[in-house]
Design an enzyme around this catalytic site. Structure first.
Site, PDB file in Angstrom:
ATOM      1  N   TRP A 101      -2.278 -11.842   4.189  1.00 36.71           N
ATOM      2  CA  TRP A 101      -1.989 -11.187   4.868  1.00 36.71           C
ATOM      3  C   TRP A 101      -2.157  -9.627   5.882  1.00 36.71           C
ATOM      4  O   TRP A 101      -1.711  -9.363   7.009  1.00 36.71           O
ATOM      5  CB  TRP A 101      -0.474  -9.888   4.159  1.00 36.71           C
ATOM      6  CG  TRP A 101      -0.221 -11.130   2.427  1.00 36.71           C
ATOM      7  CD1 TRP A 101      -0.114 -10.857   1.472  1.00 36.71           C
ATOM      8  CD2 TRP A 101       0.399 -11.925   2.812  1.00 36.71           C
ATOM      9  NE1 TRP A 101       0.698 -11.912   1.371  1.00 36.71           N
ATOM     10  CE2 TRP A 101       1.704 -12.667   2.091  1.00 36.71           C
ATOM     11  CE3 TRP A 101       1.574 -12.161   4.538  1.00 36.71           C
ATOM     12  CZ2 TRP A 101       2.217 -13.446   2.066  1.00 36.71           C
ATOM     13  CZ3 TRP A 101       2.348 -13.326   4.463  1.00 36.71           C
ATOM     14  CH2 TRP A 101       2.744 -13.948   3.058  1.00 36.71           C
ATOM     15  N   ASP A 171      -1.023  -1.336   4.161  1.00 32.32           N
ATOM     16  CA  ASP A 171       0.155  -2.057   3.338  1.00 32.32           C
ATOM     17  C   ASP A 171      -0.173  -2.117   1.686  1.00 32.32           C
ATOM     18  O   ASP A 171      -1.022  -2.739   1.294  1.00 32.32           O
ATOM     19  CB  ASP A 171       0.021  -3.858   4.366  1.00 32.32           C
ATOM     20  CG  ASP A 171       0.460  -4.871   3.024  1.00 32.32           C
ATOM     21  OD1 ASP A 171       1.914  -4.771   2.581  1.00 32.32           O
ATOM     22  OD2 ASP A 171       0.984  -6.219   3.431  1.00 32.32           O
ATOM     23  N   LYS A 195       8.288  -6.849  -3.626  1.00 34.22           N
ATOM     24  CA  LYS A 195       7.391  -7.844  -4.771  1.00 34.22           C
ATOM     25  C   LYS A 195       7.043  -6.772  -6.017  1.00 34.22           C
ATOM     26  O   LYS A 195       7.965  -7.285  -6.998  1.00 34.22           O
ATOM     27  CB  LYS A 195       6.138  -6.653  -4.090  1.00 34.22           C
ATOM     28  CG  LYS A 195       5.403  -8.039  -2.509  1.00 34.22           C
ATOM     29  CD  LYS A 195       6.374  -9.707  -3.099  1.00 34.22           C
ATOM     30  CE  LYS A 195       5.507 -10.375  -1.138  1.00 34.22           C
ATOM     31  NZ  LYS A 195       4.948 -10.021  -0.958  1.00 34.22           N
TER      32      LYS A 195
HETATM   33  C1  LIG Z   1       4.342 -10.342   0.499  1.00 29.26           C
HETATM   34  C2  LIG Z   1       3.972 -10.094   1.363  1.00 29.26           C
HETATM   35  C3  LIG Z   1       3.887  -9.633   3.156  1.00 29.26           C
HETATM   36  C4  LIG Z   1       4.872 -10.203   3.635  1.00 29.26           C
HETATM   37  O1  LIG Z   1       5.963 -10.214   3.832  1.00 29.26           O
HETATM   38  P1  LIG Z   1       7.473 -10.474   4.839  1.00 29.26           P
HETATM   39  O2  LIG Z   1       8.937  -9.682   4.245  1.00 29.26           O
HETATM   40  O3  LIG Z   1       7.173 -11.768   3.787  1.00 29.26           O
HETATM   41  O4  LIG Z   1       7.341 -10.595   5.491  1.00 29.26           O
HETATM   42  C5  LIG Z   1       2.956  -8.600   3.561  1.00 29.26           C
HETATM   43  N1  LIG Z   1       2.180  -8.111   2.679  1.00 29.26           N
HETATM   44  C6  LIG Z   1       1.815  -8.558   1.270  1.00 29.26           C
HETATM   45  C7  LIG Z   1       0.587  -7.395   1.216  1.00 29.26           C
HETATM   46  C8  LIG Z   1       2.321  -9.773   0.541  1.00 29.26           C
HETATM   47  O5  LIG Z   1       2.512  -9.602  -0.389  1.00 29.26           O
END
Ligand SMILES: *Cc1c(COP(=O)(O)O)cnc(C)c1O
Length: 361
Positions: A101, A171, A195
């Site tokens: 990511w 993030d 998540k």
């Molecule tokens: C799942 C995830 C993403 C991607 O998210 P999308 O909504 O599918 O674009 C980005 N960063 C982290 C840490 C993730 O777990």
């Protein structure tokens, strides 16, 4: 009705209480005779839903007044683009690569300027967090970017990087609301909600006001400017109304559980049950560096691919589902988000012990 123990990394398990409440309100939300998904986003009823969601999130995370809370469509990948589009002035971003990511965010930023990789743990399959005490931060960097909890590899920063005065962007998708966090240490915190919070398709960005610029990169679409959301209370166009409503319910649920201190304690207890077993097992072992282990995502393996596959099949049949590791790394992964009850982890470990007894030489 049978509910399984869902260890998915995302979209992921939701609190049952929230699902029940949403089900009860499906046909008639508080005497309106309609579902929230049928409701105008300009109605007073909906305004109350989004206002309360924001306030409850502010309370839970103790968000300072000089940060805006923005509800944005498009999930994580849209934030990979919005960060450079909105923050690039010198057009330089420094990225710490701790997995897929962070790497995707770094690559996206390269579309708009210079994105430096100032540290990486790729050499060991992203199984650890690199030393971030003396990074080669670019003098001109507009920000330093991290992925705080690495969903695929099960690592987390226990200490934030020294950014040498640059704004930190993180993030927090897979550790959102899992424990208290000092928002003031960040320029931007953003997370996809699927998540640890709510239904997929929504990201929440918590952005310090001075970073909500008007002079964004030329050509930045209206809907990709943080200012558009900040100035309209995230109601410039039709937002993902139902997702926001469900997230709001999760915030209220978290408050009832005792807030983020209580969640941290529970999450530590849950993770310890699994890690303690992995550390003592003769068959299974964890794959993340011990010092960097995540409370949320726990990847593990046996040393035998066939046994991994057999374990996944038998676990699935026993009601422990979505334990397969990310398609890029294989093995197993148990995600232990807020809504996973302690009992689910205890039962999983009991099942793993039985499997071990059958298959150890
Ligand atoms: C799942 C995830 C993403 C991607 O998210 P999308 O909504 O599918 O674009 C980005 N960063 C982290 C840490 C993730 O777990």
């Amino acid at each position: 009705m049978t509910r399984v123990y869902n260890f998915s990394a995302g979209p992921a398990v939701m609190p049952e209480e929230v699902l029940r409440e949403a089900a009860a309100e499906m046909m008639d939300y508080q005497g309106t005779g309609m579902s929230v998904m049928e409701m105008s986003h300009r109605s007073a009823m909906y305004q109350k839903i989004i206002d309360e969601a924001e306030q409850d999130l502010r309370d839970l995370m103790n968000i300072p007044d000089n940060y805006k809370v923005l509800f944005i469509q498009g999930g994580g990948h849209v934030q990979f683009a919005m960060v450079p589009m909105n923050l690039f002035v010198n057009k330089v971003g420094d990225y710490i690569l701790t997995g897929q990511w962070a790497t995707k965010a770094w690559k996206e930023a390269q579309l708009y300027g210079t994105a430096n990789a100032i540290a990486s743990s790729k050499d060991k399959g992203f199984s650890y967090i690199p030393d971030c005490s003396d990074l080669p931060v670019d003098e001109n960097a507009d920000y330093v970017y991290i992925c705080l909890n690495n969903t695929i590899y099960g690592t987390v920063y226990h200490e934030l990087p020294d950014t040498k005065g640059k704004d930190l962007v993180a993030d927090i998708s897979s550790c959102f609301l899992s424990e208290p966090i000092d928002v003031s240490k960040f320029g931007i915190l953003w997370g996809g909600v699927q998540k640890n919070v709510g239904p997929a398709g929504l990201a929440i960005a918590i952005v310090r006001e001075d970073l909500i610029r008007k002079d964004v990169l030329p050509g930045t679409p209206t809907m990709l400017r943080y200012s558009t959301y900040a100035e309209s209370g995230s109601l410039y166009n039709t937002p993902p109304t139902y997702n926001i409503y469900i997230c709001g319910k999760v915030f209220k649920w978290l408050k009832k559980q005792g807030g983020l201190e209580a969640m941290k304690k529970r999450n530590e207890e849950k993770a310890a049950i699994l890690y303690d077993f992995l550390d003592s097992s003769s068959l299974f072992h964890g794959t993340a560096a011990k010092k960097d282990r995540s409370l949320m995502n726990v990847p593990f393996v046996t040393d035998d691919e066939e046994l991994n596959a057999l374990f996944l099949r038998e676990a699935q049949a026993a009601g422990f589902v979505n334990l397969k590791g990310h398609r890029t790394v294989g093995g197993m992964r148990a995600s232990l988000y807020n809504a996973m009850p302690k009992e689910g982890v205890e039962k999983l470990v009991a099942f793993m012990k039985e499997f071990e007894a059958k298959h150890s030489q």
